[in-house]
Design a protein around this motif. Sequence first.
Motif, short mmCIF file in Angstrom:
data_model
loop_
_atom_site.label_atom_id
_atom_site.label_comp_id
_atom_site.label_asym_id
_atom_site.label_seq_id
_atom_site.Cartn_x
_atom_site.Cartn_y
_atom_site.Cartn_z
N SER A 144 0.81 -1.22 0.00
CA SER A 144 0.00 0.00 0.00
C SER A 144 0.84 1.27 0.00
O SER A 144 0.37 2.34 -0.37
N GLY A 145 2.11 1.16 0.44
CA GLY A 145 2.95 2.34 0.54
C GLY A 145 2.73 3.14 1.80
O GLY A 145 3.35 4.18 2.01
N LYS A 146 1.86 2.66 2.70
CA LYS A 146 1.56 3.39 3.92
C LYS A 146 2.66 3.20 4.96
O LYS A 146 3.31 2.17 5.01
N ILE A 147 2.82 4.23 5.80
CA ILE A 147 3.81 4.21 6.86
C ILE A 147 3.09 4.27 8.21
O ILE A 147 2.20 5.09 8.41
N ARG A 148 3.49 3.39 9.12
CA ARG A 148 2.89 3.35 10.46
C ARG A 148 4.00 3.46 11.50
O ARG A 148 5.04 2.82 11.38
N THR A 149 3.77 4.31 12.51
CA THR A 149 4.76 4.48 13.58
C THR A 149 4.22 3.92 14.89
O THR A 149 3.01 3.86 15.11
N ASN A 150 5.14 3.49 15.74
CA ASN A 150 4.77 2.97 17.05
C ASN A 150 5.77 3.51 18.08
O ASN A 150 6.96 3.20 18.04
N ASN A 151 5.26 4.35 18.98
CA ASN A 151 6.08 4.92 20.05
C ASN A 151 7.29 5.65 19.47
O ASN A 151 8.42 5.52 19.98
N PHE A 152 7.06 6.41 18.41
CA PHE A 152 8.15 7.09 17.73
C PHE A 152 7.82 8.58 17.62
O PHE A 152 6.75 8.94 17.11
N PRO A 153 8.70 9.48 18.08
CA PRO A 153 8.41 10.92 18.06
C PRO A 153 8.18 11.45 16.65
O PRO A 153 8.94 11.15 15.73
N ASP A 154 7.13 12.24 16.49
CA ASP A 154 6.78 12.76 15.18
C ASP A 154 7.89 13.61 14.57
O ASP A 154 8.08 13.62 13.35
N GLU A 155 8.65 14.32 15.41
CA GLU A 155 9.67 15.22 14.86
C GLU A 155 10.83 14.49 14.21
O GLU A 155 11.63 15.08 13.48
N TYR A 156 10.94 13.17 14.46
CA TYR A 156 12.03 12.40 13.87
C TYR A 156 11.57 11.50 12.73
O TYR A 156 12.38 10.86 12.06
N VAL A 157 10.28 11.43 12.52
CA VAL A 157 9.74 10.51 11.50
C VAL A 157 10.25 10.87 10.11
O VAL A 157 10.65 9.99 9.33
N GLU A 158 10.28 12.16 9.77
CA GLU A 158 10.70 12.56 8.43
C GLU A 158 12.14 12.13 8.15
O GLU A 158 12.46 11.69 7.03
N ASN A 159 13.00 12.25 9.16
CA ASN A 159 14.39 11.84 8.97
C ASN A 159 14.51 10.33 8.72
O ASN A 159 15.23 9.88 7.84
N VAL A 160 13.78 9.55 9.51
CA VAL A 160 13.84 8.10 9.37
C VAL A 160 13.18 7.65 8.07
O VAL A 160 13.60 6.65 7.46
N ASN A 161 12.17 8.38 7.61
CA ASN A 161 11.50 8.02 6.36
C ASN A 161 12.46 7.94 5.19
O ASN A 161 12.24 7.20 4.22
N GLN A 162 13.55 8.69 5.26
CA GLN A 162 14.53 8.68 4.19
C GLN A 162 15.23 7.32 4.08
O GLN A 162 15.82 7.00 3.05
N LEU A 163 15.16 6.55 5.14
CA LEU A 163 15.82 5.24 5.15
C LEU A 163 14.88 4.10 4.75
O LEU A 163 15.30 2.95 4.64
N LEU A 164 13.60 4.41 4.55
CA LEU A 164 12.63 3.39 4.17
C LEU A 164 12.71 3.12 2.67
O LEU A 164 13.24 3.95 1.91
N PRO A 165 12.20 1.98 2.20
CA PRO A 165 12.19 1.71 0.75
C PRO A 165 11.47 2.83 0.00
O PRO A 165 10.51 3.42 0.50
N ASP A 166 11.96 3.11 -1.21
CA ASP A 166 11.40 4.21 -1.99
C ASP A 166 10.38 3.77 -3.02
O ASP A 166 10.05 4.51 -3.93
#
Length: 239
Positions: A158-180
């Motif tokens: 689906s391409g959807k991203i789900r977070t668990n106990n993860f600060p919103d301010e750091y999500v964008e940085n980590v998203n760069q490491l996810l499959p493209d």
Amino acid sequence: MKNLVKIIAVAASGLLLTLDLSAKNGVEVGYLNSAYRSKPASGEVTKSDPMSGFYVSLVKDMRLFAGLSIQSGLYYSYLNDTGRKEALGFNMTESDTEHMLNIPIQFKYTFDIIPAFGVYIFAGPTLSLGVSAPYKLSVTGDILGNKVDGSVTFDRYSGKIRTNNFPDEYVENVNQLLPDSSRNRFDVLMGGGVGINLVKFVTVKGGFDYGLLNRYKGDLADAGTLNRMQFYVSVGVMF
């Protein structure tokens, strides 16, 4: 997705019911190893890290004539690959998983050497449906005195991203490491292999399959191809 799962299950059931009731039935359990071959429109072909796992199958083998038969069934397969890395000041554990339902439709020819031992070859297509394919990053670390201990999961279908106990301010940085890229669920594999029959009801086999369909979807499907390949070994019991 639920409708697709129902369709593939009904198709398998219908196929098995149309076969001769005197055909042999069986179960198989095997080891599975799979990787993806990526070929961009311009550039070199690359191969992903292999994923390993297992499969469990219900099998029906209908004899046609002489040593020729058709073997089909329904099998569930599980694949996973894990690793560790450090990035952006975080310690990360990555887990790439695939769950699939598959319908093989294979022609099989058996050479009976002696009554208690036979050798066979088989070939044909396998219809494959991806049920779930989560890519998960579990993240731990400290940033500016703030402790981070959570996870980010990317759904490859689906391409959807789900977070668990993860600060919103750091999500964008980590998203760069996810499959493209996201993938299509459906594939048609073509392959074959060899096997042996022991004491009439035990079977051991090995084979290789290659995906014929481009698993990329959207704009990426026009920029390159992604094909799955797998090899497997299994042991089964026919009755």
